[in-house]
Write a protein that holds these residues in place. Sequence first.
Motif, PDB file in Angstrom:
ATOM      1  N   ALA B 117       0.843  -1.206   0.000  1.00 12.55           N
ATOM      2  CA  ALA B 117       0.000   0.000   0.000  1.00 12.55           C
ATOM      3  C   ALA B 117       0.870   1.244   0.000  1.00 12.55           C
ATOM      4  N   LEU B 118       0.338   2.296  -0.595  1.00  9.14           N
ATOM      5  CA  LEU B 118       1.035   3.577  -0.621  1.00  9.14           C
ATOM      6  C   LEU B 118       0.556   4.389   0.585  1.00  9.14           C
ATOM      7  N   LEU B 132      -3.257   5.357   4.540  1.00  4.20           N
ATOM      8  CA  LEU B 132      -2.940   4.354   3.543  1.00  4.20           C
ATOM      9  C   LEU B 132      -4.185   3.506   3.281  1.00  4.20           C
ATOM     10  N   ASP B 133      -4.417   3.072   2.119  1.00  5.21           N
ATOM     11  CA  ASP B 133      -3.668   3.143   0.893  1.00  5.21           C
ATOM     12  C   ASP B 133      -4.039   4.423   0.137  1.00  5.21           C
ATOM     13  N   CYS B 134      -3.045   5.112  -0.401  1.00  6.85           N
ATOM     14  CA  CYS B 134      -3.312   6.348  -1.144  1.00  6.85           C
ATOM     15  C   CYS B 134      -3.317   6.123  -2.640  1.00  6.85           C
ATOM     16  N   GLY B 135      -3.452   4.879  -3.098  1.00  8.74           N
ATOM     17  CA  GLY B 135      -3.602   4.705  -4.528  1.00  8.74           C
ATOM     18  C   GLY B 135      -2.949   3.491  -5.146  1.00  8.74           C
ATOM     19  N   ALA B 136      -2.346   2.614  -4.350  1.00 13.36           N
ATOM     20  CA  ALA B 136      -1.738   1.433  -4.961  1.00 13.36           C
ATOM     21  C   ALA B 136      -2.791   0.427  -5.417  1.00 13.36           C
ATOM     22  N   ASN B 137      -3.912   0.347  -4.685  1.00 18.56           N
ATOM     23  CA  ASN B 137      -4.957  -0.657  -4.987  1.00 18.56           C
ATOM     24  C   ASN B 137      -6.319   0.018  -5.008  1.00 18.56           C
ATOM     25  N   ASP B 218      -9.215   1.924   1.334  1.00 22.13           N
ATOM     26  CA  ASP B 218      -8.834   1.425   0.010  1.00 22.13           C
ATOM     27  C   ASP B 218      -8.128   2.523  -0.781  1.00 22.13           C
ATOM     28  N   GLY B 219      -7.418   2.145  -1.842  1.00 24.79           N
ATOM     29  CA  GLY B 219      -6.626   3.101  -2.607  1.00 24.79           C
ATOM     30  C   GLY B 219      -7.432   4.100  -3.412  1.00 24.79           C
ATOM     31  N   ASN B 223      -6.724   7.896  -2.189  1.00 21.88           N
ATOM     32  CA  ASN B 223      -6.148   8.823  -3.161  1.00 21.88           C
ATOM     33  C   ASN B 223      -6.972  10.097  -3.237  1.00 21.88           C
TER      34      ASN B 223
END
Lengths: 341, 341
Positions: B117-118, B132-137, B218-219, B223
């Motif tokens: 995760a970002l 997190l997650d800021c956009g990986a998934n 979630d990403g 995000n």
Amino acid sequence: VPTVALDAFGADRGPAGVLAGARKAAAEGIRVRIFGPADDLADPGDGIEVVPADDWITNEDEPVAAVRSRPQASVVQAANDVADGASDALVSVGSTGATMTASLFAMRRLRGVQRPALAALLPLPAKSVLLLDCGANVEVRPQHLVQFAFLGSTFMESVLGVASPRVGLLSVGEEQKKGTPDVVAASEMLDDAAGINFGGNAEGRDLPAGEFDVVVTDGFTGNIALKLLEGTAKAVGGAVRDAAKSGPVAAAGGLMLRPALGKLRRQLDPDQTGGAILLGLRGVAVVGHGSSSPDGVANAVRLADRTVRERAVERMGEALEHSGATRQALREQDDRDTQAS
Amino acid sequence: VPTVALDAFGADRGPAGVLAGARKAAAEGIRVRIFGPADDLADPGDGIEVVPADDWITNEDEPVAAVRSRPQASVVQAANDVADGASDALVSVGSTGATMTASLFAMRRLRGVQRPALAALLPLPAKSVLLLDCGANVEVRPQHLVQFAFLGSTFMESVLGVASPRVGLLSVGEEQKKGTPDVVAASEMLDDAAGINFGGNAEGRDLPAGEFDVVVTDGFTGNIALKLLEGTAKAVGGAVRDAAKSGPVAAAGGLMLRPALGKLRRQLDPDQTGGAILLGLRGVAVVGHGSSSPDGVANAVRLADRTVRERAVERMGEALEHSGATRQALREQDDRDTQAS
């Protein structure tokens, strides 16, 4: 002149605070029927009629069960007042869930609408941005997002007077292929939809930047986005006030800046927007902030009044009827109606 | 002393701006290997080694295809440098997708981690909050959210020194039953998880209010939340500056407030946080802002350096091994490994 059915319960400051807000609106000629405890609402004043209601649904109650089983609850009576034609719009600053549920039960959905959505004007400096859904549906299908776009666009055009509102779909990148499969599908459907000014995907930063007039998303993301934006504006505003207390020079500077910052503070105050409005029903229902000051209540009543006078509901119905984008929805609804009959 | 592999491409100000950031970090004793065009990186200075790379992956490239087919691209070389042991951490201010993909390919996942995760430190006044997650998934399962909680909690404890970080799960209400079915399931799993200080569901307003040290989502939502928060802080900050230009008295006040507001401006500047870090790998990878100033690049390098020195990756691995919450994940991974062999 429209009549607004106003729930007197649910405000942090009690029924008297709601009545104070009603008086501000009534002073401008809006007629109000207020539903609440007769003792607290004595001598309401010109243009305000009191309908006694002693039961009320709180945030702790399960909305569907409570609305079903308690017809005397203030918000249920007020919603039925609109359905019966005694009032033209419902306003409550109480439980969002109870207000939405009572409205859904009392007022039917517009033809073609599968899921009504909660729409809120974002408290931003200098620009009106409508975000929907802010929490009516935690999960949606692509078709619902397309309907939200038509509902929001028509609302901004008719009530806020924005010509050809620019509509964005909230996602994680400008590119149409970014986002969840449902968002990608909705973006493609909106690209093909006639009668709407679709400007593509909107990123999180595009909301406060005012890049779009209407931003469409699911109720999970939208609820988080609305509260995050309000909270961030509040935190930054608070930090500016703290900075103006950090020393004598700063304090003097803060005093000199106060008039200019006061205007900004009002722009960022969620009370100023009048709260959220439930779009997709054959009637008007506004959910104000529970923390609403009398000004906040008055703004919620003004928003409801204006929505009635601008015939926004009728215009939303027409926009949906004329749009190819909801043919599928209409077909599905017809199928259900046929099966039900 | 850790060595950081720094991608010189992708910054709005070009390789020279990235080099200027590297020099700031190197002046503090951090060793840097910088991957980029030799001509722009001549005379790098003490502690900085230049590795020539002329190809680079932009935001317009499809990350997976580009990383696979272009081994000479700067970010791919830099990621492999970490995998080979020549460097200890990767930093890039270029394409987030390319940096994540190159890191995933070069550094393996920590045992038990299904989805890295970002994670980003939110630019807030006075408090560090990790999101997190800021956009990986863009889509996750409940089990992934539980893993994010362990990764984020261990990171905040080891790198930021926060004792027993309070972890929240982003949702639309404090009540555990609110939210999507996946979020409700994750909330129940987190309640049962040992070794984590789970504080329940976090609403959008709780992030800027600093109610939690770590917020998991979630990403897609993360995000949008990160960009929305950064954008709102920027918009409000800009409106404060505009207010200080609205007349001579306000302008004088603004001048007197400037030192105090300057500190706030730095707190709200995304460059100050060092960017986002990819958690769940057997290595350190930091993605800085493409708009990074030399200070922003230096902060990203400092974040990477600190993460290596505090052994955050090893500690995350240990936390996951010891947690019952990932037993299921480990089993699933073992099943896959068995099937693959």
